[in-house]
Design a protein around this motif. Structure first.
Motif, PDB file in Angstrom:
ATOM      1  N   ALA A  60      36.566  55.537  23.261  1.00 22.94           N
ATOM      2  CA  ALA A  60      37.339  55.563  24.512  1.00 22.94           C
ATOM      3  C   ALA A  60      36.850  54.575  25.564  1.00 22.94           C
ATOM      4  CB  ALA A  60      37.315  56.978  25.096  1.00 22.94           C
ATOM      5  N   CYS A  61      35.600  54.205  25.519  1.00 24.79           N
ATOM      6  CA  CYS A  61      35.036  53.488  26.666  1.00 24.79           C
ATOM      7  C   CYS A  61      34.528  52.082  26.343  1.00 24.79           C
ATOM      8  CB  CYS A  61      33.871  54.275  27.278  1.00 24.79           C
ATOM      9  SG  CYS A  61      34.096  56.056  27.290  1.00 24.79           S
ATOM     10  N   CYS A  89      35.891  48.376  27.142  1.00 28.44           N
ATOM     11  CA  CYS A  89      35.705  47.761  28.463  1.00 28.44           C
ATOM     12  C   CYS A  89      34.243  47.751  28.893  1.00 28.44           C
ATOM     13  CB  CYS A  89      36.505  48.506  29.516  1.00 28.44           C
ATOM     14  SG  CYS A  89      38.267  48.436  29.222  1.00 28.44           S
ATOM     15  N   HIS A  90      33.554  48.843  28.635  1.00 24.96           N
ATOM     16  CA  HIS A  90      32.196  48.951  29.166  1.00 24.96           C
ATOM     17  C   HIS A  90      31.153  48.444  28.177  1.00 24.96           C
ATOM     18  CE1 HIS A  90      33.167  50.916  32.904  1.00 24.96           C
ATOM     19  NE2 HIS A  90      33.936  51.762  32.260  1.00 24.96           N
ATOM     20  N   ARG A 150      28.526  47.791  30.303  1.00 24.68           N
ATOM     21  CA  ARG A 150      28.581  46.886  31.450  1.00 24.68           C
ATOM     22  C   ARG A 150      27.511  47.306  32.432  1.00 24.68           C
ATOM     23  NH1 ARG A 150      34.619  45.989  33.391  1.00 24.68           N
ATOM     24  NH2 ARG A 150      33.946  44.360  34.780  1.00 24.68           N
ATOM     25  N   GLN A 179      26.997  47.619  35.410  1.00 25.97           N
ATOM     26  CA  GLN A 179      27.199  48.526  36.553  1.00 25.97           C
ATOM     27  C   GLN A 179      27.150  49.995  36.137  1.00 25.97           C
ATOM     28  OE1 GLN A 179      28.914  45.993  35.720  1.00 25.97           O
ATOM     29  NE2 GLN A 179      31.107  46.311  35.655  1.00 25.97           N
ATOM     30  N   LEU A 180      27.440  50.326  34.871  1.00 29.97           N
ATOM     31  CA  LEU A 180      27.347  51.735  34.476  1.00 29.97           C
ATOM     32  C   LEU A 180      25.888  52.151  34.292  1.00 29.97           C
ATOM     33  CD1 LEU A 180      30.286  52.713  32.132  1.00 29.97           C
ATOM     34  CD2 LEU A 180      30.067  52.865  34.599  1.00 29.97           C
ATOM     35  N   SER A 235      27.033  56.944  40.431  1.00 30.05           N
ATOM     36  CA  SER A 235      27.740  58.149  39.982  1.00 30.05           C
ATOM     37  C   SER A 235      27.032  58.821  38.811  1.00 30.05           C
ATOM     38  CB  SER A 235      29.157  57.799  39.561  1.00 30.05           C
ATOM     39  OG  SER A 235      29.836  57.187  40.624  1.00 30.05           O
ATOM     40  N   LEU A 252      38.853  43.316  40.372  1.00 28.22           N
ATOM     41  CA  LEU A 252      37.836  44.208  39.815  1.00 28.22           C
ATOM     42  C   LEU A 252      38.309  44.858  38.519  1.00 28.22           C
ATOM     43  CD1 LEU A 252      36.473  46.057  42.970  1.00 28.22           C
ATOM     44  CD2 LEU A 252      35.246  44.425  41.536  1.00 28.22           C
ATOM     45  N   GLY A 253      39.582  44.833  38.267  1.00 29.18           N
ATOM     46  CA  GLY A 253      40.087  45.460  37.052  1.00 29.18           C
ATOM     47  C   GLY A 253      40.304  46.946  37.262  1.00 29.18           C
ATOM     48  N   THR A 254      41.097  47.542  36.372  1.00 33.87           N
ATOM     49  CA  THR A 254      41.391  48.966  36.531  1.00 33.87           C
ATOM     50  C   THR A 254      40.910  49.726  35.308  1.00 33.87           C
ATOM     51  OG1 THR A 254      43.553  48.695  35.528  1.00 33.87           O
ATOM     52  CG2 THR A 254      43.442  48.531  37.924  1.00 33.87           C
ATOM     53  N   MET A 255      40.810  51.022  35.462  1.00 33.10           N
ATOM     54  CA  MET A 255      40.393  51.886  34.364  1.00 33.10           C
ATOM     55  C   MET A 255      41.437  52.989  34.238  1.00 33.10           C
ATOM     56  SD  MET A 255      36.859  54.012  34.065  1.00 33.10           S
ATOM     57  CE  MET A 255      36.848  55.721  33.561  1.00 33.10           C
ATOM     58  N   PRO A 256      41.883  53.274  33.012  1.00 32.28           N
ATOM     59  CA  PRO A 256      42.918  54.306  32.871  1.00 32.28           C
ATOM     60  C   PRO A 256      42.352  55.699  33.162  1.00 32.28           C
ATOM     61  CG  PRO A 256      42.181  53.585  30.704  1.00 32.28           C
ATOM     62  CD  PRO A 256      41.486  52.715  31.707  1.00 32.28           C
ATOM     63  N   PHE A 264      41.653  59.447  32.142  1.00 31.20           N
ATOM     64  CA  PHE A 264      41.487  60.124  30.851  1.00 31.20           C
ATOM     65  C   PHE A 264      41.816  61.610  30.955  1.00 31.20           C
ATOM     66  CE2 PHE A 264      39.147  56.234  30.175  1.00 31.20           C
ATOM     67  CZ  PHE A 264      39.443  55.924  28.858  1.00 31.20           C
ATOM     68  N   LEU A 298      30.405  63.490  26.566  1.00 29.84           N
ATOM     69  CA  LEU A 298      30.346  62.056  26.810  1.00 29.84           C
ATOM     70  C   LEU A 298      29.393  61.745  27.984  1.00 29.84           C
ATOM     71  CD1 LEU A 298      31.560  59.287  26.255  1.00 29.84           C
ATOM     72  CD2 LEU A 298      33.604  59.997  27.464  1.00 29.84           C
TER      73      LEU A 298
HETATM   74  C1  HEC Z   1      40.471  49.570  30.266  1.00 26.97           C
HETATM   75  C2  HEC Z   1      39.088  49.389  30.599  1.00 26.97           C
HETATM   76  C3  HEC Z   1      38.219  50.640  30.797  1.00 26.97           C
HETATM   77  C4  HEC Z   1      38.034  51.711  29.957  1.00 26.97           C
HETATM   78  C5  HEC Z   1      38.701  51.944  28.606  1.00 26.97           C
HETATM   79  C6  HEC Z   1      37.057  52.564  30.575  1.00 26.97           C
HETATM   80  N1  HEC Z   1      36.669  52.031  31.772  1.00 26.97           N
HETATM   81 FE1  HEC Z   1      35.336  52.881  33.073  1.00 26.97          FE
HETATM   82  N2  HEC Z   1      35.685  51.362  34.396  1.00 26.97           N
HETATM   83  C7  HEC Z   1      36.524  50.287  34.170  1.00 26.97           C
HETATM   84  C8  HEC Z   1      36.563  49.479  35.368  1.00 26.97           C
HETATM   85  C9  HEC Z   1      37.366  48.193  35.538  1.00 26.97           C
HETATM   86  C10 HEC Z   1      35.728  50.128  36.313  1.00 26.97           C
HETATM   87  C11 HEC Z   1      35.468  49.730  37.770  1.00 26.97           C
HETATM   88  C12 HEC Z   1      34.994  48.395  38.008  1.00 26.97           C
HETATM   89  C13 HEC Z   1      33.732  48.051  37.331  1.00 26.97           C
HETATM   90  O1  HEC Z   1      32.794  48.874  37.304  1.00 26.97           O
HETATM   91  O2  HEC Z   1      33.665  46.919  36.865  1.00 26.97           O
HETATM   92  C14 HEC Z   1      35.173  51.287  35.658  1.00 26.97           C
HETATM   93  C15 HEC Z   1      34.263  52.156  36.248  1.00 26.97           C
HETATM   94  C16 HEC Z   1      33.694  53.259  35.624  1.00 26.97           C
HETATM   95  C17 HEC Z   1      32.713  54.139  36.237  1.00 26.97           C
HETATM   96  C18 HEC Z   1      32.111  53.987  37.631  1.00 26.97           C
HETATM   97  C19 HEC Z   1      32.914  54.704  38.660  1.00 26.97           C
HETATM   98  C20 HEC Z   1      32.167  54.840  39.984  1.00 26.97           C
HETATM   99  O3  HEC Z   1      32.639  55.560  40.840  1.00 26.97           O
HETATM  100  O4  HEC Z   1      31.119  54.236  40.175  1.00 26.97           O
HETATM  101  C21 HEC Z   1      32.400  55.085  35.301  1.00 26.97           C
HETATM  102  C22 HEC Z   1      31.417  56.238  35.465  1.00 26.97           C
HETATM  103  C23 HEC Z   1      33.191  54.798  34.122  1.00 26.97           C
HETATM  104  N3  HEC Z   1      33.959  53.681  34.355  1.00 26.97           N
HETATM  105  C24 HEC Z   1      33.133  55.523  32.973  1.00 26.97           C
HETATM  106  C25 HEC Z   1      33.973  55.319  31.883  1.00 26.97           C
HETATM  107  C26 HEC Z   1      33.991  56.175  30.719  1.00 26.97           C
HETATM  108  C27 HEC Z   1      33.080  57.368  30.494  1.00 26.97           C
HETATM  109  C28 HEC Z   1      34.970  55.687  29.892  1.00 26.97           C
HETATM  110  C29 HEC Z   1      35.420  56.255  28.570  1.00 26.97           C
HETATM  111  C30 HEC Z   1      35.947  57.604  28.633  1.00 26.97           C
HETATM  112  C31 HEC Z   1      35.553  54.524  30.549  1.00 26.97           C
HETATM  113  N4  HEC Z   1      34.913  54.332  31.736  1.00 26.97           N
HETATM  114  C32 HEC Z   1      36.583  53.744  30.028  1.00 26.97           C
HETATM  115  C33 HEC Z   1      37.246  50.015  33.025  1.00 26.97           C
HETATM  116  C34 HEC Z   1      37.361  50.860  31.957  1.00 26.97           C
END
Ligand code: HEC
Ligand code: HEC
Ligand code: HEC
Length: 433
Positions: free
Chosen positions: A333-334, A337-338, A350, A352-353, A358, A383-387, A389, A401
């Protein structure tokens, strides 16, 4: 009765008693409606300045409903006392504030009383706005009055007794409203004072970043800016109590405010995204002033820490078996992108995680909210978007997770996580996209 309810009910009784005692003292007269807007008195400079100030004060963030016209109101704000709807603050004479003279506008901003003399709910952050200079107040008025008038009557706020007795707010104001422009501290340099003015005034940072008492008033003194909440999210401490794994430096604060993102901490998501968007429009000098002021709440001597070394340490070797369910969910799932680099370790994330506030906070709420809601409207498009879940992962899956990521980053598991995911999922179902 749980403690929270006791506090709220006790508080309600207090408000009613104080209100009854104070009824005679709390009468506010109506200010006559103006028949035309004094547009000739507004200079283009004043209007331009007012626009920036409105961005600093997030007026449109609260006063615009989803898909609604800018500043026409109607956004539903949930509160412990019921849902409060924001007002139309466009210059429409009937449904907006077109009939409000500057005097009426100023009274609302400084004392929380509308043109007709009704008390306004403190969900409108007038406790902070009351601290703005006359000059800035006039620019705000000039700007708002020069915007297009939108005819739209937002839904009426109807709270249950006793919160529907608006006069009761007079007692609240008596306790918690301290009108008067932010005072300069002569021991501090001008940029610190400028920063204090912006943070404590229009910026109303403490409205979210300070904990509140049972009457929903910000706690003061040592509690100031030590962390509060907004719309299911935690607004982390902006002081040295920050849960961020690396200490915030002034440069970190500047890049976070300018771009909505700090390489050493992460992204401004949730309710912070529109705030960061408003901040990014301010002048470099003002952002510098805000950062200077906020740094005075931190240990200035703290070593900044080496981000690359910390990322390496946190992501180098998997801390659990790679076929553990949490890793499988992450890969599915993650990871698309990450990840830092496809050829890097299996748990390449990535940066930043690995450094995300958080994921390192004592409370899991922001990590849960990020997964449930995604990052739909980042502070800046690039910055891009995240869907979201919300509909793809169960409470148990999200919990597994997140606790796997915690383990990977060397943090203890969050306890009772599936229940907390379920609770936030329910609480935010109505506001979900
Ligand atoms: C389509 C791309 C994409 C997917 C898939 C994705 N993310 Fe993200 N996520 C991002 C982006 C873009 C950001 C915000 C900008 C950045 O951090 O670069 C972000 C930010 C986050 C943050 C930080 C939020 C904050 O408030 O600091 C967390 C935690 C996170 N994601 C967890 C997850 C987890 C867990 C999954 C899998 C379930 C996931 N992401 C799936 C693109 C994605
Ligand atoms: C955190 C959300 C929030 C922000 C930010 C905010 N407001 Fe409001 N405002 C409200 C709410 C809620 C009300 C209605 C309160 C009530 O009904 O008692 C309100 C009411 C008002 C009113 C009274 C309008 C009327 O018809 O009674 C004015 C004027 C106003 N806001 C101006 C502003 C300006 C100017 C800014 C930006 C500097 C701003 N507000 C920012 C939430 C907000
Ligand atoms: C409407 C509520 C709200 C207001 C107003 C607000 N914040 Fe925030 N802030 C948040 C939330 C929620 C987060 C957590 C965002 C996340 O995890 O992505 C946050 C995060 C931050 C962070 C990152 C903290 C960390 O350790 O990761 C900084 C810095 C910050 N805010 C500064 C400010 C400043 C400066 C102001 C005033 C100009 C302000 N905020 C006003 C809600 C708010």
């Amino acid at each position: 009765m749980n403690t929270f309810k006791k506090i709220v009910v006790g508080g309600a009784a207090l408000v009613v008693v104080l209100a009854a005692a104070g009824l005679a003292l709390t009468h506010q007269g109506e200010i006559a409606a103006q028949t035309s807007i004094p547009t000739a008195e507004f200079s283009p400079q004043q209007i331009a300045k007012g626009k920036l100030l409105a961005a600093m004060g997030d007026c449109a963030v609260c006063h615009t409903a989803p898909n609604g016209k800018t500043n026409a109101g109607g956004l539903a704000m949930p509160s412990p006392f019921g849902t409060i709807y924001t007002s139309n603050i466009t210059p429409d004479a009937q449904t907006g504030i077109g009939g409000w003279s500057y005097e009426a506008f100023e009274r609302a901003m400084r004392h929380g009383v509308d043109r007709e003399g009704n008390y306004l709910y403190p969900a409108f952050p007038y406790t902070a706005f009351s601290r703005v200079t006359d000059e800035d107040m006039q620019s705000l008025y000039a700007y708002l009055m020069s915007e297009p008038a939108v005819e739209y009557a937002p839904p009426k706020t109807a709270l249950n007794f006793p919160y529907n007795v608006r006069r009761g707010i007079a007692a609240w104001n008596w306790l918690y409203l301290k009108p008067g422009v932010v005072k300069d501290d002569e021991k501090q340099p001008p940029e610190w004072n400028r920063g204090a003015y912006l943070v404590e005034g229009l910026g109303h940072c403490s409205a979210c970043h300070t904990p509140r008492n049972g009457l929903a008033a910000e706690k003061t003194g040592e509690f100031h800016l030590t962390g509060g909440s907004a719309e299911g999210w935690d607004a982390p401490a902006l002081t040295s109590q920050s849960p961020s794994p690396l200490p915030w430096t002034k440069a970190d604060l500047l890049s976070y405010m300018k771009t909505g993102f700090s390489e050493r901490h992460g992204v401004a998501a949730g309710p912070m995204a529109p705030v960061a968007h408003g901040l990014s429009q301010q002048s470099d000098a003002d952002l510098d002033a805000i950062a200077t002021y906020l740094m005075s709440y931190r240990d200035a001597d703290a070593a900044p820490g080496d981000a690359q070394a910390m990322i390496k340490e946190k992501t180098a070797t998997p801390k659990l078996a790679l076929d553990a369910e949490g890793y499988r969910l992450y890969q599915g799932a993650c990871m698309a992108c990450h990840r830092a680099d496809p050829s890097a370790s299996t748990f390449g994330v990535r940066p930043q995680l690995a450094l995300s506030t958080s994921l390192h906070a004592a409370s899991p709420d922001n990590a849960i909210m990020a997964v449930l809601e995604g990052v739909q409207q980042p502070a800046h498009a690039d910055l891009g978007t995240m869907p979201a879940f919300r509909h793809a992962l169960s409470d148990a899956q999200i919990a597994t997770l997140l606790n796997t990521m915690r383990a990977q980053y060397g943090m203890g598991e969050w306890s009772d996580l599936p229940n907390q995911v379920g609770k936030l999922r329910k609480q935010t179902a109505a506001q979900s996209h």
